[in-house]
Design an enzyme around this catalytic site. Structure first.
Site, PDB file in Angstrom:
ATOM      1  N   GLU A 254       0.901  -1.178  -0.145  1.00  0.00           N
ATOM      2  CA  GLU A 254       0.002  -0.042  -0.132  1.00  0.00           C
ATOM      3  C   GLU A 254       0.862   1.287   0.115  1.00  0.00           C
ATOM      4  O   GLU A 254       1.886   1.341   0.623  1.00  0.00           O
ATOM      5  CB  GLU A 254      -0.834   0.152   1.309  1.00  0.00           C
ATOM      6  N   THR A 255       0.078   2.103  -0.838  1.00  0.00           N
ATOM      7  CA  THR A 255       0.946   3.453  -0.746  1.00  0.00           C
ATOM      8  C   THR A 255      -0.297   4.664  -0.494  1.00  0.00           C
ATOM      9  O   THR A 255      -1.419   4.290  -0.925  1.00  0.00           O
ATOM     10  CB  THR A 255       1.326   4.105  -1.941  1.00  0.00           C
TER      11      THR A 255
END
Length: 288
Positions: free
Chosen positions: A47-48
């Site tokens: 995830e970002t």
């Protein structure tokens, strides 16, 4: 392009490199959806996230900030380790919660409450959107993909808090660690997120009581190192059914050489809290 403050935070560990990293872009007003998605593909982390001011509706409801969460395969309405890591980054950058030691995050799923106790963070597990047994055909496909005997599955549920987890409770932590799944026979466009959990047999409340693994073939994450949203639904399920005590520790990431520790607790009101250590490993700027 513009320059934004940037951090990478390791989550569910106090020692760098043993948890699950999340990339956090601060003050991310400007990049559009395509640019955010492209950067998430570039980081290639599970995830970002992008920290933004809350919407007017969110601010009126008490939100301190808004969070958008992207995987390499697209945007998520909610995810657990990005929630903790992004809150850590926001606080470290000088964010001041309106509620003292309570932080309110706005995301696509709605408002998520976090609490800060010393240097520890925990989020309140969101209410489940679905809680039901798996369909027999789905269970059979998972048993085949995991290459396990059917009687190794103690119980199973669809537990959806955004990602849509399909979860199998297996008979032991050893069984969980031995898995080498082949998802080619599973429709990953439908079954995007699959979790497995098994008891370790530990009796010490501070020792890991469960081994957890999370597989997300539907969004280009074959196995997630340590997964907050998965541990949230597992905690809600196992504590409500008496299969786990109201306070326990889960371990995740062992099969990937990590040592994530997830602290799960159910309070007197029935809310399940999911927390763990957070540590900044990278701090700087990024051009987007």
């Amino acid at each position: 392009m513009s320059t934004f403050p940037y951090r990478e935070v390791d989550v569910f560990t106090r020692e760098p490199l043993l948890g699950n990293p999340v990339a956090v872009v601060h003050d991310a007003v400007g990049p559009d959806d395509d640019r955010m998605a492209a950067f998430a593909r570039w980081t290639n982390l599970s995830e970002t996230t992008f920290l933004l001011p809350p919407t007017p509706e969110g601010a009126a409801a008490g939100a301190d900030y808004r969070l958008r969460i992207f995987t390499p395969g697209g945007e998520l309405p909610f995810a657990g380790h990005p929630t903790l890591g992004s809150c850590h980054a926001w606080l470290e950058a000088g964010g001041t919660p309106r509620g003292g030691d309570v932080v309110v995050q706005e995301c696509a799923l709605g408002l998520v409450t976090l609490r800060r106790t010393g240097d520890a963070l925990a989020f309140a597990a969101p209410a489940l959107l679905a809680d039901e047994p798996l369909e027999p055909v789905t269970l059979d496909a998972f048993v085949t993909a995991l290459d396990i005997p059917a009687d190794a599955v103690v119980d199973h549920r669809l537990l959806d808090n955004g990602p849509g987890w399909r979860v199998l409770l297996l008979d032991s932590a050893e069984r969980v660690l031995a898995l080498d799944p082949d998802w080619s026979g599973v429709d990953s466009s439908v079954h995007r997120a699959i979790g497995v959990v098994g008891p370790t047999g530990a009796t010490d409340p501070d020792a890991p009581a469960f081994e957890v693994r999370g597989f997300v073939p539907g969004i280009s994450v074959p196995e997630d190192p340590v997964t907050g949203s998965l541990n949230a639904v597992i905690g809600q399920w196992l504590t409500s059914t008496g299969r786990a005590p109201d306070r326990y520790v889960a371990r995740q990431g062992t099969a990937l050489g990590r040592d994530g520790r997830v602290h799960v607790s159910r309070d007197a009101d029935g809310a399940v809290w999911v927390g763990g250590g957070t540590v900044t490993c990278v701090s700087g700027t990024v051009r987007l």
